[in-house]
Scaffold this motif. Sequence first.
Motif, PDB file in Angstrom:
ATOM      1  N   VAL A 237       0.847  -1.188   0.000  1.00 42.43           N
ATOM      2  CA  VAL A 237       0.000   0.000   0.000  1.00 42.43           C
ATOM      3  C   VAL A 237       0.886   1.243   0.000  1.00 42.43           C
ATOM      4  O   VAL A 237       1.708   1.409   0.900  1.00 42.43           O
ATOM      5  CB  VAL A 237      -0.910   0.021   1.246  1.00 42.43           C
ATOM      6  N   PRO A 238       0.758   2.122  -0.978  1.00 40.87           N
ATOM      7  CA  PRO A 238       1.587   3.327  -1.015  1.00 40.87           C
ATOM      8  C   PRO A 238       1.457   4.142   0.272  1.00 40.87           C
ATOM      9  O   PRO A 238       0.381   4.230   0.862  1.00 40.87           O
ATOM     10  CB  PRO A 238       1.029   4.095  -2.217  1.00 40.87           C
ATOM     11  N   GLU A 239       2.554   4.745   0.678  1.00 42.34           N
ATOM     12  CA  GLU A 239       2.575   5.446   1.961  1.00 42.34           C
ATOM     13  C   GLU A 239       1.606   6.618   2.008  1.00 42.34           C
ATOM     14  O   GLU A 239       1.017   6.901   3.060  1.00 42.34           O
ATOM     15  CB  GLU A 239       4.001   5.902   2.263  1.00 42.34           C
ATOM     16  N   ASP A 240       1.403   7.300   0.896  1.00 34.68           N
ATOM     17  CA  ASP A 240       0.485   8.432   0.914  1.00 34.68           C
ATOM     18  C   ASP A 240      -0.950   7.981   1.169  1.00 34.68           C
ATOM     19  O   ASP A 240      -1.754   8.728   1.741  1.00 34.68           O
ATOM     20  CB  ASP A 240       0.580   9.236  -0.389  1.00 34.68           C
ATOM     21  N   MET A 241      -1.281   6.747   0.776  1.00 31.69           N
ATOM     22  CA  MET A 241      -2.623   6.219   1.039  1.00 31.69           C
ATOM     23  C   MET A 241      -2.817   5.926   2.525  1.00 31.69           C
ATOM     24  O   MET A 241      -3.910   6.130   3.066  1.00 31.69           O
ATOM     25  CB  MET A 241      -2.868   4.958   0.206  1.00 31.69           C
ATOM     26  N   ILE A 242      -1.770   5.460   3.181  1.00 28.96           N
ATOM     27  CA  ILE A 242      -1.861   5.235   4.628  1.00 28.96           C
ATOM     28  C   ILE A 242      -2.050   6.567   5.347  1.00 28.96           C
ATOM     29  O   ILE A 242      -2.868   6.690   6.269  1.00 28.96           O
ATOM     30  CB  ILE A 242      -0.589   4.530   5.151  1.00 28.96           C
ATOM     31  N   ARG A 243      -1.307   7.582   4.909  1.00 29.38           N
ATOM     32  CA  ARG A 243      -1.437   8.908   5.527  1.00 29.38           C
ATOM     33  C   ARG A 243      -2.850   9.457   5.343  1.00 29.38           C
ATOM     34  O   ARG A 243      -3.427  10.053   6.247  1.00 29.38           O
ATOM     35  CB  ARG A 243      -0.408   9.868   4.921  1.00 29.38           C
ATOM     36  N   GLN A 244      -3.418   9.244   4.157  1.00 31.20           N
ATOM     37  CA  GLN A 244      -4.779   9.727   3.907  1.00 31.20           C
ATOM     38  C   GLN A 244      -5.791   8.982   4.765  1.00 31.20           C
ATOM     39  O   GLN A 244      -6.723   9.588   5.313  1.00 31.20           O
ATOM     40  CB  GLN A 244      -5.137   9.566   2.427  1.00 31.20           C
ATOM     41  N   ALA A 245      -5.618   7.670   4.910  1.00 32.77           N
ATOM     42  CA  ALA A 245      -6.531   6.879   5.731  1.00 32.77           C
ATOM     43  C   ALA A 245      -6.532   7.353   7.179  1.00 32.77           C
ATOM     44  O   ALA A 245      -7.571   7.372   7.847  1.00 32.77           O
ATOM     45  CB  ALA A 245      -6.147   5.403   5.658  1.00 32.77           C
ATOM     46  N   ALA A 246      -5.349   7.758   7.675  1.00 30.88           N
ATOM     47  CA  ALA A 246      -5.242   8.235   9.058  1.00 30.88           C
ATOM     48  C   ALA A 246      -6.040   9.513   9.270  1.00 30.88           C
ATOM     49  O   ALA A 246      -6.498   9.790  10.381  1.00 30.88           O
ATOM     50  CB  ALA A 246      -3.777   8.461   9.421  1.00 30.88           C
ATOM     51  N   LYS A 247      -6.231  10.278   8.222  1.00 29.23           N
ATOM     52  CA  LYS A 247      -7.002  11.514   8.339  1.00 29.23           C
ATOM     53  C   LYS A 247      -8.503  11.264   8.196  1.00 29.23           C
ATOM     54  O   LYS A 247      -9.315  12.174   8.383  1.00 29.23           O
ATOM     55  CB  LYS A 247      -6.535  12.520   7.281  1.00 29.23           C
ATOM     56  N   LEU A 248      -8.866  10.023   7.866  1.00 35.36           N
ATOM     57  CA  LEU A 248     -10.276   9.691   7.629  1.00 35.36           C
ATOM     58  C   LEU A 248     -10.813   8.689   8.651  1.00 35.36           C
ATOM     59  O   LEU A 248     -11.738   7.937   8.346  1.00 35.36           O
ATOM     60  CB  LEU A 248     -10.443   9.138   6.208  1.00 35.36           C
ATOM     61  N   GLY A 249     -10.222   8.663   9.845  1.00 35.32           N
ATOM     62  CA  GLY A 249     -10.777   7.835  10.911  1.00 35.32           C
ATOM     63  C   GLY A 249     -10.008   6.587  11.262  1.00 35.32           C
ATOM     64  O   GLY A 249     -10.351   5.896  12.222  1.00 35.32           O
ATOM     65  N   VAL A 250      -8.957   6.250  10.489  1.00 36.04           N
ATOM     66  CA  VAL A 250      -8.153   5.070  10.822  1.00 36.04           C
ATOM     67  C   VAL A 250      -7.168   5.443  11.920  1.00 36.04           C
ATOM     68  O   VAL A 250      -6.318   6.320  11.746  1.00 36.04           O
ATOM     69  CB  VAL A 250      -7.397   4.537   9.584  1.00 36.04           C
ATOM     70  N   CYS A 251      -7.292   4.780  13.067  1.00 37.30           N
ATOM     71  CA  CYS A 251      -6.435   5.062  14.225  1.00 37.30           C
ATOM     72  C   CYS A 251      -5.371   3.994  14.441  1.00 37.30           C
ATOM     73  O   CYS A 251      -4.421   4.226  15.184  1.00 37.30           O
ATOM     74  CB  CYS A 251      -7.286   5.175  15.491  1.00 37.30           C
ATOM     75  N   LYS A 252      -5.537   2.837  13.829  1.00 42.49           N
ATOM     76  CA  LYS A 252      -4.604   1.723  14.022  1.00 42.49           C
ATOM     77  C   LYS A 252      -4.264   1.132  12.657  1.00 42.49           C
ATOM     78  O   LYS A 252      -5.161   0.793  11.874  1.00 42.49           O
ATOM     79  CB  LYS A 252      -5.229   0.653  14.930  1.00 42.49           C
ATOM     80  N   VAL A 253      -2.963   1.013  12.386  1.00 44.98           N
ATOM     81  CA  VAL A 253      -2.494   0.468  11.116  1.00 44.98           C
ATOM     82  C   VAL A 253      -1.629  -0.753  11.412  1.00 44.98           C
ATOM     83  O   VAL A 253      -0.609  -0.647  12.088  1.00 44.98           O
ATOM     84  CB  VAL A 253      -1.683   1.510  10.320  1.00 44.98           C
ATOM     85  N   ASN A 254      -2.039  -1.906  10.913  1.00 42.13           N
ATOM     86  CA  ASN A 254      -1.305  -3.146  11.155  1.00 42.13           C
ATOM     87  C   ASN A 254      -0.128  -3.285  10.196  1.00 42.13           C
ATOM     88  O   ASN A 254      -0.282  -3.101   8.985  1.00 42.13           O
ATOM     89  CB  ASN A 254      -2.236  -4.348  10.983  1.00 42.13           C
TER      90      ASN A 254
END
Length: 309
Positions: A237-254
């Motif tokens: 998963v591209p890193e920018d997508m993880i960063r975007q997910a964190a701004k949309l309610g994702v609090c935990k990334v496995n």
Amino acid sequence: MSLVTSTEMFKKAAAGGYAIGAFNVNNMEIIQGIVEAAKEEKSPIILQVSAGARKYASPVYLRKLVEAAVEDSGLDIVLHLDHGEDFEICKMCIDDGFTSVMIDGSKYPFEENIALTKKVVEYAHERGVVVEAELGKLAGIEDNIRVSEKDATFTDPDQAAEFVARTGVDSLAVAIGTSHGAYKFKGEPKLDFERLEKITKLIPNTPLVLHGASTVLPEFVELCNRYGGDIPGAQGVPEDMIRQAAKLGVCKVNIDTDLRLAMTAAIRKFLVENPKEFDPRKYLGPARTAIKEMVKHKIRNVLGSSNTL
């Protein structure tokens, strides 16, 4: 400092628009590398134990290693069960001192998933332990999880709202296009952020979790292959997508695959360059350092959780 639940961590992450890394652990060097990185970055962390890790190292060894990490680092750490298969596994880990458990009923029909999750939630909450559940199915392979692309299903936002209301679960793992393992995308990477936004709007007070979120860093894949590995076409998963997910309610990334790649790349390189060495400390040391540097990168540049303690 002590083993803690993720409740306060998630509240701060949601308010700050960042995510907390949940790193899978299997042995001492992996734990040390992750914890050293978190301490240097002043970041909260979750250490999680999968079915494969329980089988490989034994739950008691891993729990004691994590307890040692708390004592040595001075950090509050969440000890989490990853992908608990049934009530019995969750109960065992709760009774054994875990502060967070995941009950994965995603393979069952909706009503069965609700019933199983509710049973775990009731047992856990009575003992001060928090619960993560999953709705939707991620494709891919990790330990004993095997889901084909045709059997993968995205999380339905309306079902997510009903699921949380009926189970009382503390956090929810959602399926928006990520997958387990090192081969997450055959073509262009894509996550369904519109779906994620809908879920967040319907359950704004429920922390969301992203499984299968390793970025499969190309430098580690290349290093593995250069020193005798055979990992063609790996893509995360591209890193920018993880960063975007964190701004949309994702609090935990496995994160698991990236740990494996970093460690294996360092070991392969050392053994090829030092064929006469046979002391495990000589190659596990560089492997631990590789994990530490990779985790620091994740915390600082992807999750955004640096300097939040």
